[in-house]
Design a protein around this motif. Structure first.
Motif, PDB file in Angstrom:
ATOM      1  N   ARG A   1     -14.906   1.590  -2.527  1.00  0.00           N
ATOM      2  CA  ARG A   1     -14.658   0.295  -1.899  1.00  0.00           C
ATOM      3  C   ARG A   1     -14.287  -0.704  -2.977  1.00  0.00           C
ATOM      4  NH1 ARG A   1     -19.805  -1.726   1.036  1.00  0.00           N
ATOM      5  NH2 ARG A   1     -18.397  -3.011   2.260  1.00  0.00           N
TER       6      ARG A   1
ATOM      7  N   GLU B   1     -15.806 -10.795   0.501  1.00  0.00           N
ATOM      8  CA  GLU B   1     -16.197  -9.662   1.327  1.00  0.00           C
ATOM      9  C   GLU B   1     -15.797  -8.346   0.684  1.00  0.00           C
ATOM     10  OE1 GLU B   1     -18.078 -11.684   4.450  1.00  0.00           O
ATOM     11  OE2 GLU B   1     -17.953  -9.564   3.907  1.00  0.00           O
ATOM     12  N   TRP B   2     -16.621  -7.343   0.894  1.00  0.00           N
ATOM     13  CA  TRP B   2     -16.268  -5.998   0.499  1.00  0.00           C
ATOM     14  C   TRP B   2     -15.300  -5.424   1.517  1.00  0.00           C
ATOM     15  CZ3 TRP B   2     -17.763  -3.440  -3.871  1.00  0.00           C
ATOM     16  CH2 TRP B   2     -18.774  -4.037  -4.625  1.00  0.00           C
ATOM     17  N   THR B   3     -14.344  -4.647   1.048  1.00  0.00           N
ATOM     18  CA  THR B   3     -13.409  -3.994   1.959  1.00  0.00           C
ATOM     19  C   THR B   3     -14.076  -2.768   2.563  1.00  0.00           C
ATOM     20  OG1 THR B   3     -12.505  -2.553   0.262  1.00  0.00           O
ATOM     21  CG2 THR B   3     -11.492  -4.731   0.522  1.00  0.00           C
ATOM     22  N   GLU B   4     -13.341  -2.147   3.475  1.00  0.00           N
ATOM     23  CA  GLU B   4     -13.867  -0.932   4.076  1.00  0.00           C
ATOM     24  C   GLU B   4     -13.936   0.186   3.050  1.00  0.00           C
ATOM     25  OE1 GLU B   4     -11.055  -2.399   4.751  1.00  0.00           O
ATOM     26  OE2 GLU B   4      -9.386  -0.987   4.833  1.00  0.00           O
TER      27      GLU B   4
ATOM     28  N   ASN C   1     -22.893  -8.756   8.115  1.00  0.00           N
ATOM     29  CA  ASN C   1     -21.744  -9.656   8.033  1.00  0.00           C
ATOM     30  C   ASN C   1     -20.425  -8.920   8.092  1.00  0.00           C
ATOM     31  OD1 ASN C   1     -21.717  -8.522   5.533  1.00  0.00           O
ATOM     32  ND2 ASN C   1     -22.127 -10.402   4.405  1.00  0.00           N
ATOM     33  N   THR C   2     -20.484  -7.609   8.211  1.00  0.00           N
ATOM     34  CA  THR C   2     -19.291  -6.791   8.412  1.00  0.00           C
ATOM     35  C   THR C   2     -19.664  -5.625   9.303  1.00  0.00           C
ATOM     36  OG1 THR C   2     -18.414  -7.317   6.203  1.00  0.00           O
ATOM     37  CG2 THR C   2     -17.512  -5.383   7.305  1.00  0.00           C
TER      38      THR C   2
ATOM     39  N   LEU D   1     -17.860  -2.034  10.791  1.00  0.00           N
ATOM     40  CA  LEU D   1     -16.725  -1.131  10.668  1.00  0.00           C
ATOM     41  C   LEU D   1     -16.893   0.022  11.649  1.00  0.00           C
ATOM     42  CD1 LEU D   1     -16.738  -0.904   6.759  1.00  0.00           C
ATOM     43  CD2 LEU D   1     -15.329  -2.414   8.150  1.00  0.00           C
TER      44      LEU D   1
ATOM     45  N   TYR E   1     -15.454   3.909  12.299  1.00  0.00           N
ATOM     46  CA  TYR E   1     -14.744   5.037  11.720  1.00  0.00           C
ATOM     47  C   TYR E   1     -14.640   6.164  12.736  1.00  0.00           C
ATOM     48  CZ  TYR E   1     -15.262   3.211   6.937  1.00  0.00           C
ATOM     49  OH  TYR E   1     -15.186   2.449   5.792  1.00  0.00           O
TER      50      TYR E   1
ATOM     51  N   LEU F   1     -11.092   4.853   8.752  1.00  0.00           N
ATOM     52  CA  LEU F   1     -11.355   3.549   9.357  1.00  0.00           C
ATOM     53  C   LEU F   1     -10.466   3.311  10.571  1.00  0.00           C
ATOM     54  CD1 LEU F   1     -12.953   0.852   8.937  1.00  0.00           C
ATOM     55  CD2 LEU F   1     -10.846  -0.027   7.924  1.00  0.00           C
TER      56      LEU F   1
ATOM     57  N   ALA G   1     -12.009  -2.940  11.485  1.00  0.00           N
ATOM     58  CA  ALA G   1     -12.943  -3.693  10.653  1.00  0.00           C
ATOM     59  C   ALA G   1     -13.133  -5.074  11.266  1.00  0.00           C
ATOM     60  CB  ALA G   1     -12.411  -3.825   9.230  1.00  0.00           C
TER      61      ALA G   1
ATOM     62  N   TYR H   1     -15.110  -8.887  10.653  1.00  0.00           N
ATOM     63  CA  TYR H   1     -15.700  -9.669   9.578  1.00  0.00           C
ATOM     64  C   TYR H   1     -16.346 -10.973  10.035  1.00  0.00           C
ATOM     65  CZ  TYR H   1     -13.098  -6.488   6.546  1.00  0.00           C
ATOM     66  OH  TYR H   1     -12.607  -5.374   5.912  1.00  0.00           O
TER      67      TYR H   1
ATOM     68  N   HIS I   1     -22.331  -3.846   6.885  1.00  0.00           N
ATOM     69  CA  HIS I   1     -22.585  -4.332   5.534  1.00  0.00           C
ATOM     70  C   HIS I   1     -23.466  -5.567   5.661  1.00  0.00           C
ATOM     71  CE1 HIS I   1     -20.884  -6.430   1.724  1.00  0.00           C
ATOM     72  NE2 HIS I   1     -22.017  -5.833   1.458  1.00  0.00           N
TER      73      HIS I   1
ATOM     74  N   SER J   1     -25.107  -7.340  -2.555  1.00  0.00           N
ATOM     75  CA  SER J   1     -25.167  -6.311  -1.517  1.00  0.00           C
ATOM     76  C   SER J   1     -23.959  -5.398  -1.624  1.00  0.00           C
ATOM     77  CB  SER J   1     -25.209  -6.971  -0.145  1.00  0.00           C
ATOM     78  OG  SER J   1     -25.360  -5.999   0.860  1.00  0.00           O
TER      79      SER J   1
ATOM     80  N   LEU K   1     -23.121   0.184   2.536  1.00  0.00           N
ATOM     81  CA  LEU K   1     -22.782   0.337   3.926  1.00  0.00           C
ATOM     82  C   LEU K   1     -23.847   1.191   4.588  1.00  0.00           C
ATOM     83  CD1 LEU K   1     -18.951   1.096   4.231  1.00  0.00           C
ATOM     84  CD2 LEU K   1     -20.176  -0.891   5.097  1.00  0.00           C
TER      85      LEU K   1
END
Lengths: 115, 113
Positions: A94, A100-103, B30-31, B33, B35, B45, B48, B50, B92, B98, B101
């Protein structure tokens, strides 16, 4: 495009033997991860690395070690394999985009059978 | 640590039917996802999310980030045989440094032609 490459794709290993699972990414992502996937348990984090030179323990680290000598490579080593380490292993990476962290991007997996 | 409860664990549906699956958590994320994993492959993926309340579509797939930040759902409309696979939610959590995942245990989808 390569993305994340894992090797080998599958392996049968005798209990007590050691083995290193290889993972290489060409996306220059800072963070890399190793997960194991077992039926009914989903993906569980073994070890992670936020950046080259640092590593950390995940949810199920016992029996495994990792190193992160450079950005691209993140090998996972089983020092003395046991049958309970039979699993499918996935490497992922990642990057942090802004705040923000990406997927996470995943490799194709390594199917390991310990007999 | 955080845990995600994903349901249902498995689904058998008729081709053409709509599908809905969801994930819930006791803590905020806060995220979110979503898959999909095909047999013998790594997860790929799909969507996503956010922002709380965000509703995003990708073809026949629609996913939403719950306003409480503790849940998310994925809908698939007019299912087709190639939708077969295992669907994972992942979140996430916020916090300094942090990195992690957290994954749900997956929903295995079977589509009957």
């Amino acid at each position: 495009t390569a993305g994340i490459t894992q090797a080998p794709t599958s392996q049968i290993l005798a209990a007590g033997r050691s083995m290193t699972l290889r993972c290489t990414q060409d996306m220059r992502h800072n963070a890399m991860y190793w997960y194991r996937q077992d039926l009914g348990l989903g993906l569980r984090l073994i070890h992670y690395s936020n950046t080259a030179g640092t590593t950390g323990k995940g949810e199920v680290p016992d029996g495994y070690s990792v190193s992160r000598a450079n950005t691209d490579d993140f090998p996972l080593t089983l020092a003395s394999a046991v049958p309970s380490q039979t699993s499918v292993y996935f490497c992922a990476s990642r990057e942090r985009g802004g705040v923000e962290w990406t997927e996470a991007f995943f490799g194709q997996g390594t199917r390991l059978t310990v007999v | 640590g955080q845990q995600l409860n994903q349901s249902p664990q498995s689904m058998f549906i008729q081709e053409g039917e709509d599908v809905s699956m969801n994930c819930t958590s006791s803590s905020i994320f806060n995220t979110w996802l979503w898959y999909k994993q095909d047999p013998g492959e790594g997860p790929v993926l799909l969507i996503a999310l956010y922002k709380a309340g965000e509703l995003t579509s990708n073809g026949r797939l629609t996913a939403q980030f719950g306003i409480t930040r503790k849940d998310s759902f994925l809908n698939i409309s007019a299912s087709i045989p190639s939708d077969v696979g295992i669907y994972f939610c992942a979140g996430h959590a916020p916090g300094a440094g942090s990195y992690q995942l957290t994954f749900g245990k997956g929903t295995k989808l079977s589509v009957i032609p």
